[in-house]
Design an enzyme around this catalytic site. Structure first.
Site, mmCIF file in Angstrom:
data_model
loop_
_atom_site.group_PDB
_atom_site.id
_atom_site.type_symbol
_atom_site.label_atom_id
_atom_site.label_comp_id
_atom_site.label_asym_id
_atom_site.label_seq_id
_atom_site.Cartn_x
_atom_site.Cartn_y
_atom_site.Cartn_z
ATOM 1 N N GLY A 264 -71.057 17.135 -134.919
ATOM 2 C CA GLY A 264 -69.666 17.387 -133.983
ATOM 3 C C GLY A 264 -69.274 15.908 -133.580
ATOM 4 N N SER B 14 -77.541 10.462 -123.353
ATOM 5 C CA SER B 14 -77.196 11.906 -122.871
ATOM 6 C C SER B 14 -77.197 12.006 -121.184
ATOM 7 C CB SER B 14 -77.971 12.909 -123.498
ATOM 8 O OG SER B 14 -77.654 14.209 -122.779
ATOM 9 N N ASN B 15 -76.346 12.714 -120.732
ATOM 10 C CA ASN B 15 -76.379 13.032 -119.216
ATOM 11 C C ASN B 15 -77.786 13.741 -118.901
ATOM 12 O OD1 ASN B 15 -75.460 16.128 -118.963
ATOM 13 N ND2 ASN B 15 -74.793 15.250 -120.821
ATOM 14 N N ASP C 263 -82.854 10.972 -144.642
ATOM 15 C CA ASP C 263 -83.392 11.206 -143.180
ATOM 16 C C ASP C 263 -83.764 9.946 -142.582
ATOM 17 O OD1 ASP C 263 -85.460 12.030 -141.440
ATOM 18 O OD2 ASP C 263 -85.613 13.658 -142.464
ATOM 19 N N ASP D 238 -76.536 10.880 -142.959
ATOM 20 C CA ASP D 238 -76.879 12.065 -142.448
ATOM 21 C C ASP D 238 -77.832 12.941 -143.420
ATOM 22 O OD1 ASP D 238 -76.491 14.990 -141.320
ATOM 23 O OD2 ASP D 238 -75.100 14.054 -139.885
ATOM 24 N N LYS E 68 -83.936 10.841 -124.632
ATOM 25 C CA LYS E 68 -82.898 9.817 -124.459
ATOM 26 C C LYS E 68 -83.459 8.929 -123.641
ATOM 27 C CE LYS E 68 -80.189 12.216 -127.074
ATOM 28 N NZ LYS E 68 -79.796 11.621 -128.471
ATOM 29 N N TYR F 177 -85.846 16.864 -124.513
ATOM 30 C CA TYR F 177 -84.606 16.227 -125.030
ATOM 31 C C TYR F 177 -84.288 15.050 -124.309
ATOM 32 C CZ TYR F 177 -79.605 15.634 -125.893
ATOM 33 O OH TYR F 177 -78.425 15.099 -126.392
ATOM 34 N N ARG G 39 -68.680 23.772 -115.755
ATOM 35 C CA ARG G 39 -69.515 22.460 -115.569
ATOM 36 C C ARG G 39 -68.948 21.403 -116.812
ATOM 37 N NH1 ARG G 39 -73.508 20.789 -119.263
ATOM 38 N NH2 ARG G 39 -74.742 18.869 -118.298
HETATM 39 N N1 LIG Z 1 -72.149 16.915 -128.362
HETATM 40 C C1 LIG Z 1 -72.171 16.207 -126.990
HETATM 41 O O1 LIG Z 1 -71.560 16.614 -125.984
HETATM 42 C C2 LIG Z 1 -73.556 15.555 -126.517
HETATM 43 C C3 LIG Z 1 -73.935 15.027 -125.408
HETATM 44 C C4 LIG Z 1 -74.799 14.270 -125.180
HETATM 45 C C5 LIG Z 1 -75.461 13.769 -126.107
HETATM 46 N N2 LIG Z 1 -75.251 13.839 -127.421
HETATM 47 C C6 LIG Z 1 -75.979 13.199 -128.417
HETATM 48 O O2 LIG Z 1 -74.907 12.717 -129.461
HETATM 49 C C7 LIG Z 1 -75.643 12.874 -130.889
HETATM 50 C C8 LIG Z 1 -74.730 13.787 -131.973
HETATM 51 O O3 LIG Z 1 -74.615 14.971 -130.989
HETATM 52 P P1 LIG Z 1 -73.759 16.419 -131.648
HETATM 53 O O4 LIG Z 1 -73.408 17.031 -130.746
HETATM 54 O O5 LIG Z 1 -72.787 15.721 -132.760
HETATM 55 O O6 LIG Z 1 -74.829 16.976 -132.697
HETATM 56 P P2 LIG Z 1 -74.986 17.494 -134.116
HETATM 57 O O7 LIG Z 1 -76.034 18.670 -134.279
HETATM 58 O O8 LIG Z 1 -73.560 18.384 -134.364
HETATM 59 O O9 LIG Z 1 -74.914 16.487 -135.020
HETATM 60 C C9 LIG Z 1 -76.349 15.576 -135.157
HETATM 61 C C10 LIG Z 1 -76.414 15.407 -136.580
HETATM 62 O O10 LIG Z 1 -77.606 14.550 -136.952
HETATM 63 C C11 LIG Z 1 -77.999 14.775 -138.300
HETATM 64 N N3 LIG Z 1 -79.461 14.619 -138.176
HETATM 65 C C12 LIG Z 1 -80.487 15.255 -137.509
HETATM 66 N N4 LIG Z 1 -81.618 14.798 -137.718
HETATM 67 C C13 LIG Z 1 -81.552 13.950 -138.893
HETATM 68 C C14 LIG Z 1 -82.313 12.983 -139.408
HETATM 69 N N5 LIG Z 1 -83.704 13.018 -139.150
HETATM 70 N N6 LIG Z 1 -81.795 12.363 -140.636
HETATM 71 C C15 LIG Z 1 -80.644 12.231 -140.723
HETATM 72 N N7 LIG Z 1 -79.662 13.064 -139.886
HETATM 73 C C16 LIG Z 1 -80.037 13.861 -139.071
HETATM 74 C C17 LIG Z 1 -77.511 16.360 -138.283
HETATM 75 O O11 LIG Z 1 -77.818 16.698 -139.543
HETATM 76 C C18 LIG Z 1 -76.484 16.456 -137.569
HETATM 77 O O12 LIG Z 1 -75.432 16.388 -138.770
HETATM 78 C C19 LIG Z 1 -76.897 13.360 -130.655
HETATM 79 O O13 LIG Z 1 -77.755 12.193 -130.160
HETATM 80 C C20 LIG Z 1 -76.914 13.865 -129.399
HETATM 81 O O14 LIG Z 1 -78.082 14.053 -128.452
HETATM 82 C C21 LIG Z 1 -74.131 14.687 -127.849
#
Ligand SMILES: NC(=O)c1ccc[n+]([C@@H]2O[C@H](COP(=O)([O-])OP(=O)(O)OC[C@H]3O[C@@H](n4cnc5c(N)ncnc54)[C@H](O)[C@@H]3O)[C@@H](O)[C@H]2O)c1
Length: 274
Positions: free
Chosen positions: A21, A117-118, A57, A41, A150, A146, A184
């Site tokens: 995302g 992350s928060n 990976d 990815d 972070k 989790y 929130r």
């Molecule tokens: N979405 C938010 O609002 C939010 C908030 C706080 C932190 N984050 C952080 O931002 C980052 C992205 O979050 P997101 O919401 O897009 O998550 P998401 O799950 O949509 O995307 C994560 C991507 O990482 C890939 N991935 C996971 N493990 C992997 C690996 N071993 N090797 C290669 N690729 C791998 C997955 O295939 C996926 O496409 C994360 O680190 C998450 O903790 C996101």
């Protein structure tokens, strides 16, 4: 103010987790600002855009070495983005993050932006803050395994900065979605446009050392203090107030974890799929 693209034109950026995302918002916006993107990815997205893709990976050293070649800036997003069993978090978020930092340092990549992350500070209670906001250098208070992962990422980023001179920014992302989905998220919302603005700013700001910043928009009720991000040049242009009416009729229970803690219901989350 429009972003300055002169600092990014032709420069090479690696985004791990680019099919997810946040990755989709960033790769779309950063490509438009002139970055040459390499995306890593586990899977290809439906709309890969014009970027170079590596399907692999982050636990695989050869994949990471190939991904780091010639890169100016890494954005490390690949992770399990919610609570899970400790062994799963250990593999993907802790061991995986170590491997990405180490590969970047070995390849001589100068700058590394880590998606924190928060939830690294999720156990802060609103009542403990008064009208204040959590400074970026306050004690961490992770709300989950989790969140602990972070905090680990922020710590290993500090270590690679001090030991190897890597320029590091850790972004405590709030809720990065097209629109706030819950009450929130009026506090934690990080609009896709502001996400692109902040990561572009961190990728181009001169003299980056080691920084922790909050990744949120200019929300009136945000919990995270934006001083460190603004000092580096971040100018958020969105705020969540336009969406406040959607949640105006919901009762506010101060004992509800969603209201009480920055981390919301992560403070009561159990490992496994939510
Ligand atoms: N979405 C938010 O609002 C939010 C908030 C706080 C932190 N984050 C952080 O931002 C980052 C992205 O979050 P997101 O919401 O897009 O998550 P998401 O799950 O949509 O995307 C994560 C991507 O990482 C890939 N991935 C996971 N493990 C992997 C690996 N071993 N090797 C290669 N690729 C791998 C997955 O295939 C996926 O496409 C994360 O680190 C998450 O903790 C996101």
């Amino acid at each position: 103010m429009p972003e300055d693209v002169s600092e990014s034109a032709g420069r090479r950026m690696l985004i791990t987790g680019a099919a997810g995302g946040v990755g989709t918002f960033l790769r779309t916006g950063l490509a438009a600002l002139g970055w040459q993107l390499r995306c890593l990815d586990l899977r290809m997205p439906d709309d890969p855009g014009g970027a170079e893709w590596i399907v692999g990976d982050i636990s695989d050293a050869a994949t990471l070495d190939a991904a780091m070649a010639g890169i100016d800036v890494v954005i490390h997003l690949a992770a399990i983005p919610i609570e899970d069993h400790f062994d799963a978090i250990l593999h993907a978020n802790i061991d995986g993050t170590y491997r990405v930092f180490d590969a970047a340092a070995r390849a001589g990549v100068p700058r590394f932006l880590f998606a924190s992350s928060n939830h690294a500070v999720g156990y802060y209670e609103r009542s403990s803050l008064g009208n204040g906001r959590i400074p970026a250098d306050a004690r961490t208070r992770p709300d989950t395994f989790y969140g602990v992962s972070k905090v680990f990422g922020e710590a290993i980023g500090s270590f690679y900065h001090d030991r190897h001179g890597l320029q590091v920014a850790c972004v405590r992302i709030g809720a990065c979605y097209a629109e706030p989905k819950t009450r929130r998220m009026l506090d934690t919302w990080f609009s896709p446009g502001d996400a692109v603005r902040l990561f572009h700013t961190l990728a181009t700001t001169p003299d980056l050392g080691y920084e922790i910043v909050y990744g949120v928009s200019a929300n009136r009720t945000a919990w995270g203090n934006l001083d460190s991000a603004r000092r580096l040049g971040y100018e958020p242009q969105d705020d969540s107030s336009a969406f406040a009416d959607r949640f105006a009729n919901q009762p506010i229970d101060p004992d509800d974890p969603e209201v009480r803690y920055l981390g919301g219901d992560f403070t009561t989350a159990t490992p496994g799929p939510r």
